[in-house]
Design a protein around this motif. Structure first.
Motif, PDB file in Angstrom:
ATOM      1  N   TYR A   2       8.179   4.399   1.347  1.00  0.00           N
ATOM      2  CA  TYR A   2       7.714   3.518   0.273  1.00  0.00           C
ATOM      3  C   TYR A   2       8.892   3.074  -0.597  1.00  0.00           C
ATOM      4  CZ  TYR A   2       5.073   1.534  -3.558  1.00  0.00           C
ATOM      5  OH  TYR A   2       4.581   0.678  -4.502  1.00  0.00           O
ATOM      6  N   GLY A   3       9.645   4.030  -1.118  1.00  0.00           N
ATOM      7  CA  GLY A   3      10.787   3.689  -1.962  1.00  0.00           C
ATOM      8  C   GLY A   3      11.832   2.878  -1.219  1.00  0.00           C
TER       9      GLY A   3
ATOM     10  N   PHE B  34       0.836  -1.191   0.000  1.00  0.00           N
ATOM     11  CA  PHE B  34       0.000   0.000   0.000  1.00  0.00           C
ATOM     12  C   PHE B  34       0.872   1.243   0.000  1.00  0.00           C
ATOM     13  CE2 PHE B  34       0.964  -0.789   4.402  1.00  0.00           C
ATOM     14  CZ  PHE B  34       1.012   0.449   5.018  1.00  0.00           C
ATOM     15  N   GLY B  35       0.263   2.374  -0.331  1.00  0.00           N
ATOM     16  CA  GLY B  35       0.959   3.648  -0.321  1.00  0.00           C
ATOM     17  C   GLY B  35       0.372   4.571   0.729  1.00  0.00           C
TER      18      GLY B  35
ATOM     19  N   PHE C 299       4.024   3.097 -12.875  1.00  0.00           N
ATOM     20  CA  PHE C 299       2.609   3.379 -12.635  1.00  0.00           C
ATOM     21  C   PHE C 299       1.724   2.407 -13.408  1.00  0.00           C
ATOM     22  CE2 PHE C 299       4.702   7.455 -11.845  1.00  0.00           C
ATOM     23  CZ  PHE C 299       4.195   7.756 -10.592  1.00  0.00           C
ATOM     24  N   VAL C 300       0.850   1.720 -12.685  1.00  0.00           N
ATOM     25  CA  VAL C 300      -0.063   0.751 -13.281  1.00  0.00           C
ATOM     26  C   VAL C 300      -1.482   1.154 -12.900  1.00  0.00           C
ATOM     27  CG1 VAL C 300      -0.686  -1.689 -13.477  1.00  0.00           C
ATOM     28  CG2 VAL C 300       1.688  -1.039 -13.034  1.00  0.00           C
ATOM     29  N   ARG C 301      -2.389   1.099 -13.849  1.00  0.00           N
ATOM     30  CA  ARG C 301      -3.767   1.515 -13.569  1.00  0.00           C
ATOM     31  C   ARG C 301      -4.467   0.455 -12.715  1.00  0.00           C
ATOM     32  NH1 ARG C 301      -4.822   6.171 -15.676  1.00  0.00           N
ATOM     33  NH2 ARG C 301      -3.814   6.878 -17.589  1.00  0.00           N
ATOM     34  N   THR C 302      -4.596   0.761 -11.425  1.00  0.00           N
ATOM     35  CA  THR C 302      -5.259  -0.115 -10.468  1.00  0.00           C
ATOM     36  C   THR C 302      -6.053   0.767  -9.500  1.00  0.00           C
ATOM     37  OG1 THR C 302      -3.552  -0.068  -8.755  1.00  0.00           O
ATOM     38  CG2 THR C 302      -3.232  -1.638 -10.572  1.00  0.00           C
ATOM     39  N   GLU C 303      -6.593   0.166  -8.446  1.00  0.00           N
ATOM     40  CA  GLU C 303      -7.278   0.928  -7.404  1.00  0.00           C
ATOM     41  C   GLU C 303      -6.301   1.566  -6.417  1.00  0.00           C
ATOM     42  OE1 GLU C 303      -9.915  -1.700  -5.386  1.00  0.00           O
ATOM     43  OE2 GLU C 303     -10.876  -2.412  -7.213  1.00  0.00           O
ATOM     44  N   PHE C 304      -5.022   1.260  -6.560  1.00  0.00           N
ATOM     45  CA  PHE C 304      -4.015   1.624  -5.555  1.00  0.00           C
ATOM     46  C   PHE C 304      -4.026   3.110  -5.219  1.00  0.00           C
ATOM     47  CE2 PHE C 304       0.156   3.124  -4.362  1.00  0.00           C
ATOM     48  CZ  PHE C 304       0.632   2.189  -3.484  1.00  0.00           C
TER      49      PHE C 304
END
Length: 264
Positions: A148-149, A89-90, A180-185
């Motif tokens: 995060y990183g 998670f972020g 970057f990936v298109r998700t709900e994240f």
């Protein structure tokens, strides 16, 4: 028939791994926090592909959740051949803006859970002389972007070291580092992505196809897109002080891409 266990399986990259592996004929163990979503996903994949999809509800920010998945991975009668550590998670906010509880939770999910589940899964794989682990990291591992990183950099370093130690055992380990990936994240983390150029967004299903190909080729680190390969190559040549400023303009979390503490 082989079995794959996927954490964070109900959305984003985890769900894309589940779709692809089910289509390829693998049985699945789907791990997330939301039992209803897990059951719906398991039923759909079973009906579409005729595979067995087991549901395991677990929150990887809690010891009890990690222990439940460790127990499943250690089951020698129902062995797991491929482990995908995808849950993550972020957080919205800069250092000191994010609560210490959330920072520690991130380390629990991104580092401790990955360490413990990899250890539990690889133990049986090594004894059988075959198996694989995909630890989902991030392009953020290669730039200075806070906890995060840093946690994703740990995932990369840990995976590379473990892969070297297990060389010749028949067990493959790979750190997957998407951008970057298109998700709900991003919506769940409350992150603003309006300043991210369209060309930087990746498709989760294509990402998984590239990742599995890299795993089959024996790569220990996968950056599964030419655009990000070029960016990461440039990052190695750029002073880290400059990188920090650039990534700040692009958003607080450069490259977060997956979903939930144990999925949705």
């Amino acid at each position: 028939m082989t079995t794959a266990l996927i954490t964070g399986a109900t959305a984003g990259i985890g769900a894309a791994f589940a779709r692809r592996l089910a289509a390829d004929g693998h049985n699945l163990v789907l791990v997330a926090r939301d039992t209803e979503r897990l059951r719906d996903e398991a039923t759909e994949l079973h009906d579409l592909h005729g595979i067995e999809a087991e549901v395991l509800t677990a929150d990887l920010s809690a010891d009890s959740g990690i222990e439940a998945v460790e127990k499943r991975l250690s089951d020698r009668k129902h062995s797991v051949d491929l482990l995908v550590n995808n849950a993550g998670f972020g957080s919205k906010g800069r250092f000191l803006d994010v609560s210490m509880a959330d920072e520690l939770m991130m380390l629990k999910v991104h580092c401790e859970a990955v360490l413990r589940l990899t250890s539990a899964g690889v133990s049986g794989m090594k004894a059988r002389g075959r198996g694989g682990v995909v630890n989902v990291a991030s392009a953020a591992a290669f730039v200075p972007r806070g906890t995060y990183g840093a946690s994703k950099a740990w995932v990369v370093q840990f995976t590379e070291g473990a892969a070297r130690d297990l060389a010749g055992s028949g067990v493959r380990l790979m750190a997957l580092c998407p951008g970057f990936v298109r998700t709900e994240f991003h919506d769940r983390a409350g992150l603003d992505t309006g300043n991210i150029p369209a060309w930087m967004w990746l498709d989760a299903d294509k990402l998984v196809t590239a990742a599995l190909a890299d795993l089959a080729r024996g790569k220990t680190v996968s950056v599964p897109d030419p655009r990000y390969k070029a960016l990461m190559g440039a990052a190695k040549l750029t002073p880290r002080s400059v990188l920090g400023g650039v990534t700040s303009k692009m958003g607080h979390k450069f490259g977060p891409q997956h979903q939930g503490r144990g999925g949705s």
